[in-house]
Design an enzyme around this catalytic site. Structure first.
Site, PDB file in Angstrom:
ATOM      1  N   THR A   1       0.750  -1.239   0.014  1.00 20.67           N
ATOM      2  CA  THR A   1       0.117  -0.046  -0.036  1.00 20.67           C
ATOM      3  C   THR A   1       0.835   1.239   0.082  1.00 20.67           C
ATOM      4  OG1 THR A   1      -1.893  -1.114   1.152  1.00 20.67           O
ATOM      5  CG2 THR A   1      -1.735   1.335   1.415  1.00 20.67           C
TER       6      THR A   1
ATOM      7  N   GLU B   1      -1.991 -29.419  28.092  1.00 25.05           N
ATOM      8  CA  GLU B   1      -3.115 -30.500  27.758  1.00 25.05           C
ATOM      9  C   GLU B   1      -2.662 -31.497  26.824  1.00 25.05           C
ATOM     10  OE1 GLU B   1      -7.285 -28.959  27.578  1.00 25.05           O
ATOM     11  OE2 GLU B   1      -6.247 -27.044  27.334  1.00 25.05           O
TER      12      GLU B   1
ATOM     13  N   THR C   1       1.573  -4.441   3.999  1.00 28.92           N
ATOM     14  CA  THR C   1       1.549  -4.923   5.559  1.00 28.92           C
ATOM     15  C   THR C   1       0.951  -6.116   5.689  1.00 28.92           C
ATOM     16  OG1 THR C   1      -0.668  -3.519   5.524  1.00 28.92           O
ATOM     17  CG2 THR C   1       1.137  -2.254   6.267  1.00 28.92           C
ATOM     18  N   ASP C   2       0.314  -6.758   4.944  1.00 30.62           N
ATOM     19  CA  ASP C   2      -0.398  -7.902   5.238  1.00 30.62           C
ATOM     20  C   ASP C   2       0.683  -9.420   5.526  1.00 30.62           C
ATOM     21  OD1 ASP C   2      -2.597  -6.988   4.282  1.00 30.62           O
ATOM     22  OD2 ASP C   2      -2.894  -8.302   2.404  1.00 30.62           O
TER      23      ASP C   2
ATOM     24  N   TYR D   1      -7.969   0.219  -4.115  1.00 29.68           N
ATOM     25  CA  TYR D   1      -6.466   0.827  -4.507  1.00 29.68           C
ATOM     26  C   TYR D   1      -6.082  -0.362  -5.065  1.00 29.68           C
ATOM     27  CZ  TYR D   1      -4.672  -0.721  -0.127  1.00 29.68           C
ATOM     28  OH  TYR D   1      -4.397  -1.437   0.863  1.00 29.68           O
TER      29      TYR D   1
ATOM     30  N   LYS E   1       0.311  -8.303  12.558  1.00 33.29           N
ATOM     31  CA  LYS E   1      -0.874  -7.058  12.060  1.00 33.29           C
ATOM     32  C   LYS E   1      -1.909  -7.720  12.606  1.00 33.29           C
ATOM     33  CE  LYS E   1      -2.848  -5.265   7.826  1.00 33.29           C
ATOM     34  NZ  LYS E   1      -3.050  -5.242   6.444  1.00 33.29           N
TER      35      LYS E   1
HETATM   36  N1  LIG Z   1      -1.927  -2.020   3.709  1.00 28.29           N
HETATM   37  C1  LIG Z   1      -1.139  -2.688   2.946  1.00 28.29           C
HETATM   38  O1  LIG Z   1      -0.076  -2.577   2.861  1.00 28.29           O
HETATM   39  C2  LIG Z   1      -1.963  -3.792   2.524  1.00 28.29           C
HETATM   40  C3  LIG Z   1      -1.922  -4.084   0.962  1.00 28.29           C
HETATM   41  C4  LIG Z   1      -1.698  -5.269   0.485  1.00 28.29           C
HETATM   42  N2  LIG Z   1      -2.649  -6.254   0.945  1.00 28.29           N
HETATM   43  C5  LIG Z   1      -0.218  -5.695   0.973  1.00 28.29           C
HETATM   44  O2  LIG Z   1      -0.024  -6.087   1.871  1.00 28.29           O
HETATM   45  O3  LIG Z   1       0.516  -5.390   0.062  1.00 28.29           O
END
Ligand SMILES: NC(=O)CC[C@H](N)C(=O)O
Length: 339
Positions: free
Chosen positions: A25, A294, A104-105, A38, A177
């Site tokens: 992103t 467990e 971020t994923d 986007y 995340k």
């Molecule tokens: N916020 C993000 O970066 C998510 C955008 C995309 N799904 C990625 O991880 O690249």
């Protein structure tokens, strides 16, 4: 006259930061599909840097585009490429620090992979954004600025790979995340962040740590390790299937403290008998998966993931298997950070 020279060449004493851009992103552009739609990875690393005012006063930046992908497409080829470029840049003294821009994923996975295989005191910092560069209040420029600020901080050395977003500094081991869309999505589960950053200051709360790392496999191939998500009413089909498909390891995203149904546990026993390494992690998110609570890990010859979530447990197990290590007792020690 000397002052004159310094004024004209102010940046020569600045630290050198190598920026490795991978997409996400932070490199995204709004599209016309919907109000929040986007395309991740539409902007290059060079363009991204150009949109961060003042960053040129922090460091001499050199940008290289490693990939330009949304990080749901991140893969081990890009990981090896990044790891080798970092090794090379530090070995040749091309840079004092590395900043990686990333979606971020799967940022936590790339950060953790690099953390395990990078044995250098110089900082490696990942950053990204939750909003694309064309959005109102895009967070990318501030995150990028702070990532460079952290990377050039003398205190950032000897801390392994760091993740910087939303004014917060996280260690690769703990960061995850935790929210699909919020700016404050990254949390360091169990441990808390290692520091905070703002445009003026970098503050660490924890001491630096000793370097520990595993070698990078020569052939750039990571063995197949499956993550299987546990649930109520679970049978062993997915486990048996994973073994049939040639998995060398299975990570269970177990219920609670890493639990599975009795039927699934029988499937895990069959997997272990077939030579597959089985790690019990948890789908819960917070907390540790402890040995022999467990589930009798000693009897079933299983590994407890401790603080590692399933996606990080998978990466550590892959790197260990690639290094020829497959004894559950040895692997258990490495999960406790004793590489
Ligand atoms: N916020 C993000 O970066 C998510 C955008 C995309 N799904 C990625 O991880 O690249």
């Amino acid at each position: 006259r000397a002052t004159d020279m310094q004024a004209r060449q102010p940046q020569t004493s600045l630290p050198r930061v190598l920026v490795l851009a991978t997409g996400g992103t932070i490199s995204g552009k709004a599209d016309t599909r919907s109000a929040i739609g986007y395309d991740a990875g539409a902007v290059t690393g060079e363009q991204l840097i150009a949109g961060v005012p003042g960053v040129e006063k922090l460091a001499r930046l050199k940008v290289e585009q490693i990939s330009n992908i949304a990080s749901q497409n991140m893969n081990s080829q890009v990981w090896f490429h990044l790891a080798e470029r970092i090794h090379e840049a530090f070995a040749r003294n091309e840079a004092d620090a590395v900043v990686i821009t990333h979606g971020t994923d799967t940022m936590e996975e790339t950060a953790f992979f690099l953390d395990i295989v990078t044995g250098d005191s110089r900082p490696v910092v990942l950053t990204g954004a939750m909003r694309p560069s064309t959005a109102i209040s895009a967070d990318g420029p501030a995150n990028m600025y702070e990532a460079v600020k952290v990377a050039t901080s003398p205190q950032a050395r000897n801390r392994g790979v760091l993740v910087v977003l939303d004014d917060t500094i996280h260690a690769a081991r703990w960061v995850s995340k935790t929210h699909t869309t919020a700016l404050e999505t990254f949390r360091s589960r169990n441990a808390g962040p290692v520091g905070m950053a703002d445009p003026a200051n970098v503050r660490f709360f924890t001491p630096p740590r000793a370097e520990i790392h595993l070698p990078l496999s020569q052939n750039h191939v990571l063995p197949r390790v499956e993550i299987i998500y546990a649930h109520a009413d679970m049978d062993a089909d997915q486990i048996d299937e994973a073994v049939k498909n040639g998995a060398r390891g299975i990570v269970i995203a177990g219920m609670g403290d890493g639990n599975v149904s009795e039927e699934a546990l029988s499937g895990l026993d069959r997997a272990v008998k077939a030579g597959v390494v089985v790690v019990r992690s948890s789908r819960v998110g917070d907390g540790f998966v402890n040995r022999n609570v467990e589930v009798d890990d000693d009897r079933h010859e299983l590994v407890a993931s401790l603080d590692l979530n399933p996606q990080k447990a998978r990466i550590l197990l892959q790197l260990l298997l690639a290094d020829g290590r497959n004894a559950p007792t040895d692997i258990q020690k490495t999960f406790g950070r004793d590489y």
